[in-house]
Structures are given as structure tokens and as C-alpha cells.
Design a protein around this motif. Structure first.
Motif, mmCIF file in Angstrom:
data_model
loop_
_atom_site.group_PDB
_atom_site.id
_atom_site.type_symbol
_atom_site.label_atom_id
_atom_site.label_comp_id
_atom_site.label_asym_id
_atom_site.label_seq_id
_atom_site.Cartn_x
_atom_site.Cartn_y
_atom_site.Cartn_z
ATOM 1 N N PHE A 47 0.846 -1.143 -0.002
ATOM 2 C CA PHE A 47 0.016 -0.046 -0.014
ATOM 3 C C PHE A 47 0.826 1.236 -0.054
ATOM 4 O O PHE A 47 0.557 2.085 -0.658
ATOM 5 N N MET A 48 1.963 1.285 0.826
ATOM 6 C CA MET A 48 2.790 2.198 0.963
ATOM 7 C C MET A 48 3.465 2.799 -0.244
ATOM 8 O O MET A 48 3.710 3.709 -0.769
ATOM 9 N N SER A 49 3.978 1.619 -0.938
ATOM 10 C CA SER A 49 4.765 1.695 -2.265
ATOM 11 C C SER A 49 3.769 2.269 -3.509
ATOM 12 O O SER A 49 4.107 3.138 -4.167
ATOM 13 N N GLU A 50 2.375 1.939 -3.476
ATOM 14 C CA GLU A 50 1.461 2.466 -4.216
ATOM 15 C C GLU A 50 1.032 3.911 -3.969
ATOM 16 O O GLU A 50 1.102 4.660 -4.875
ATOM 17 N N LEU A 51 1.042 4.247 -2.844
ATOM 18 C CA LEU A 51 1.062 5.667 -2.050
ATOM 19 C C LEU A 51 2.030 6.376 -2.681
ATOM 20 O O LEU A 51 1.663 7.492 -3.288
ATOM 21 N N VAL A 52 3.380 5.922 -2.604
ATOM 22 C CA VAL A 52 4.222 6.732 -2.890
ATOM 23 C C VAL A 52 4.406 6.846 -4.474
ATOM 24 O O VAL A 52 4.947 7.880 -4.946
ATOM 25 N N ALA A 53 4.097 5.996 -5.344
ATOM 26 C CA ALA A 53 4.246 5.915 -6.626
ATOM 27 C C ALA A 53 3.062 6.958 -7.167
ATOM 28 O O ALA A 53 3.335 7.618 -8.081
ATOM 29 N N GLU A 54 2.023 6.898 -6.547
ATOM 30 C CA GLU A 54 0.886 7.907 -7.098
ATOM 31 C C GLU A 54 1.412 9.359 -6.678
ATOM 32 O O GLU A 54 1.132 10.329 -7.515
ATOM 33 N N ALA A 55 1.959 9.502 -5.344
ATOM 34 C CA ALA A 55 2.454 10.988 -4.971
ATOM 35 C C ALA A 55 3.481 11.365 -6.060
ATOM 36 O O ALA A 55 3.636 12.380 -6.291
#
Length: 100
Positions: A47-55
Motif C-alpha cells: 500500500f505504501m509503495s502504491e501511495l508513494v508511486a501515486e504521489a
């Protein structure tokens, strides 16, 4: 509940048995808890990896970045001052908490 067979090296099996005895739990219970914790960590990391990628994608988009910066600036005063005022009125000194 589904059953699963698992082969462990002797040293890990011994440690698992000892920990189960210390906790008064079964080895299966400890293994289940370990698997649940492992899966939760993996899901959080994903989830955090996806969040960072989106950011990062949003930050790379100049129009979106400008919009987000404006939004952040417009809301910068909300919340922090209210929190400080609430802590001051409760008799706490937030300035002392922030550097600890």
C-alpha cells in the motif's frame, strides 16, 4: 479451517517449541499469528509503495502539483493553530512536547 504441512529446520522448530511453551500456546497458534503479521506487513508495504508511486506521479504533473500546493497553502493554517489553542486552553504547553 484448512490444514497445512510445513517443514522447518531443527533449530527453528526448537525455537518455536520453546516460545510456544513460554506463552502457553500451541506451535500452530504461534505460526498462524506469525503468518498473519507477515501478511499484514506485506500488505502495508505494498500500500505504501502504491501511495508513494501515486504521489510521485502527481508531483511530476506540473498542473496537479500547482493545484496541490495551492490547496496545501490555503489549508496550512487550519488544524495546527486550532490544535495549539486547544492544548493551551487545556493547560498544556505544546511547545515543550514538539522537540521531544
Amino acid at each position: 479451517m484448512a490444514a497445512m504441512s510445513l517443514r522447518l529446520p531443527e533449530d527453528i522448530e526448537l525455537r518455536l517449541t520453546q516460545e510456544a511453551e513460554r506463552e502457553g500456546a500451541s506451535r500452530s497458534d504461534l505460526a498462524r499469528r506469525a503468518i498473519v503479521e507477515f501478511l499484514a506487513r506485506k500488505e502495508r508495504a505494498r500500500f505504501m509503495s502504491e501511495l508513494v508511486a501515486e504521489a510521485q506521479a502527481g508531483y511530476a504533473d506540473p498542473a496537479l502539483r500547482k493545484e496541490l500546493l495551492a490547496l496545501a497553502e490555503s489549508g496550512a493554517d487550519f488544524g495546527l493553530e486550532d490544535l495549539l489553542d486547544a492544548e493551551r486552553s487545556a493547560g498544556t504547553r505544546p511547545e515543550e512536547k514538539w522537540w521531544r
